[in-house]
Scaffold this motif. Structure first.
Motif, PDB file in Angstrom:
ATOM      1  N   ASN A  57      81.770  30.417  47.838  1.00 37.61           N
ATOM      2  CA  ASN A  57      80.536  30.964  47.282  1.00 37.61           C
ATOM      3  C   ASN A  57      79.879  29.900  46.384  1.00 37.61           C
ATOM      4  OD1 ASN A  57      79.019  33.452  47.547  1.00 37.61           O
ATOM      5  ND2 ASN A  57      79.266  33.701  45.352  1.00 37.61           N
ATOM      6  N   TRP A  78      84.489  33.142  41.171  1.00 35.08           N
ATOM      7  CA  TRP A  78      84.722  34.464  41.786  1.00 35.08           C
ATOM      8  C   TRP A  78      85.795  34.307  42.848  1.00 35.08           C
ATOM      9  CZ3 TRP A  78      82.245  37.198  46.350  1.00 35.08           C
ATOM     10  CH2 TRP A  78      82.540  38.566  46.343  1.00 35.08           C
ATOM     11  N   ARG A  81      86.592  38.112  45.698  1.00 35.01           N
ATOM     12  CA  ARG A  81      85.935  38.221  47.001  1.00 35.01           C
ATOM     13  C   ARG A  81      86.215  39.581  47.670  1.00 35.01           C
ATOM     14  NH1 ARG A  81      84.690  32.804  48.986  1.00 35.01           N
ATOM     15  NH2 ARG A  81      85.051  33.411  51.151  1.00 35.01           N
ATOM     16  N   ASP A 127      78.806  38.601  43.028  1.00 36.86           N
ATOM     17  CA  ASP A 127      79.556  37.470  43.576  1.00 36.86           C
ATOM     18  C   ASP A 127      79.495  36.242  42.682  1.00 36.86           C
ATOM     19  OD1 ASP A 127      76.818  37.560  44.322  1.00 36.86           O
ATOM     20  OD2 ASP A 127      77.118  36.066  45.883  1.00 36.86           O
TER      21      ASP A 127
END
Length: 329
Positions: A57, A78, A81, A127
């Motif tokens: 990400n 992050w 997930r 996210d």
């Protein structure tokens, strides 16, 4: 979350998550000029003492050598997930519950593989921000974000004394590195160029966020992290930006998300204003429904981004890292 669109059912669709189709809105076409002698002379050519590692990400680990040790900066970490189907045709349900995989985070922290002196938050979507409060508690890192970001994290249990507000414009020095917080813009998509889960949470922390639509964008920041010797990286957490904020930053590396379908000449303007950095690293291009211990799966924007960069700045090196891969400059 990068760019998103919401269909009439209220679901967040992939035809927005960082752009509709690969190449659309990327600003293809070679601009006038090329890399100048001045650029080559002013940027570092030797070992920079900076290591970048991609955690999927827009999650990045930046390690900077300082004396016999090093300092570590995380951007939008992050690891959890959790499953959202954001990139599936039907899109993510805004009522998807938020979860934090504390066992996974503990494994990385307890092994010494993941640590942090600073955590930088570009915006408040699920996210980008969900794991930050727990990571802050585990690492003791200082967390930088807007008032909304900090209020959301307070509501999720982030330590109050570790939160540092940023509005954009801050230029701060630490041991071995500096951080510039830059006012930026979130991606916008659809016929009205809208931002998904828009809004702010000023003044008073909200109720504890429970579902992904509770984590609003809350203003967007970009960050420039530089070593004391001047080698620097700029990270954009969404496929949009404020040109005036980036002017003069001239990073060695820029991290660019694919997309930008609604942004005028997205890639071309960006690379022009940054004076065509030596390295362009794509970020936020993987489908995060798949775990970190598998190779990254392109959601569909990587090829278009590569083509746009090659057209706009042929001498920039388009450098792709896979999940958990590191590279040292």
């Amino acid at each position: 979350m990068g760019t998103t669109s919401v269909d009439r059912s209220g679901k967040v669709g992939r035809r927005g998550l960082l752009g509709a189709a690969a190449g659309i809105g990327l600003g293809l076409g070679v601009p006038g000029g090329s890399v100048t002698a001045k650029e080559g002379a002013s940027r570092r050519t030797g070992a920079a003492g900076m290591t970048l590692r991609w955690w999927g990400n827009n999650s990045w680990e930046i390690r900077i050598a300082v004396g016999e040790g090093e300092r570590t900066i995380l951007i939008d970490p992050w690891l959890t997930r959790f499953h959202t189907r954001t990139y599936a045709p039907e899109g993510a349900d805004p009522r998807t519950p938020i979860s934090v995989d504390t066992a996974l985070i503990d494994r990385y922290v307890d092994s010494g593989e993941l640590r942090a002196d600073h955590i930088l938050v570009t915006h408040g979507h699920y996210d980008h921000i969900t794991d930050v409060p727990y990571l802050a508690r585990r690492t003791g890192a200082t967390v930088m974000g807007t008032e909304t970001h900090l209020n959301l994290m307070r509501a999720m249990g982030a330590p109050e004394d570790q939160l540092a507000i940023a509005t954009g414009g801050e230029y701060l020095s630490f041991d071995g590195y500096s951080i510039r917080a830059l006012r930026s813009l979130h991606s916008a998509t659809g016929p009205r160029a809208q931002v998904a889960f828009a809004g702010t949470r000023p003044a008073v922390p909200p109720a504890e966020p429970r579902v992904i639509e509770d984590l609003v964008e809350g203003g967007t920041l970009a960050f420039q992290v530089s070593t004391d010797d001047g080698f620097s990286v700029v990270n954009l957490g969404g496929s949009n930006y404020v040109e005036a904020e980036l002017a003069g930053s001239r990073p060695d590396i820029v991290m660019i998300p694919p997309g930008g379908a609604s942004v005028h000449k997205y890639v071309r303007r960006l690379l022009d204003i940054l004076d065509r950095p030596r390295y362009v690293i794509p970020t936020h291009w993987d489908d995060f429904d798949y775990p970190l211990d598998e190779p990254a799966r392109d959601w569909g924007g990587l090829t278009g981004l590569r083509q746009a960069v090659e057209a706009a700045s042929p001498r920039s090196r388009f450098t792709v890292l896979d999940h958990l891969e590191s590279r040292t400059w």
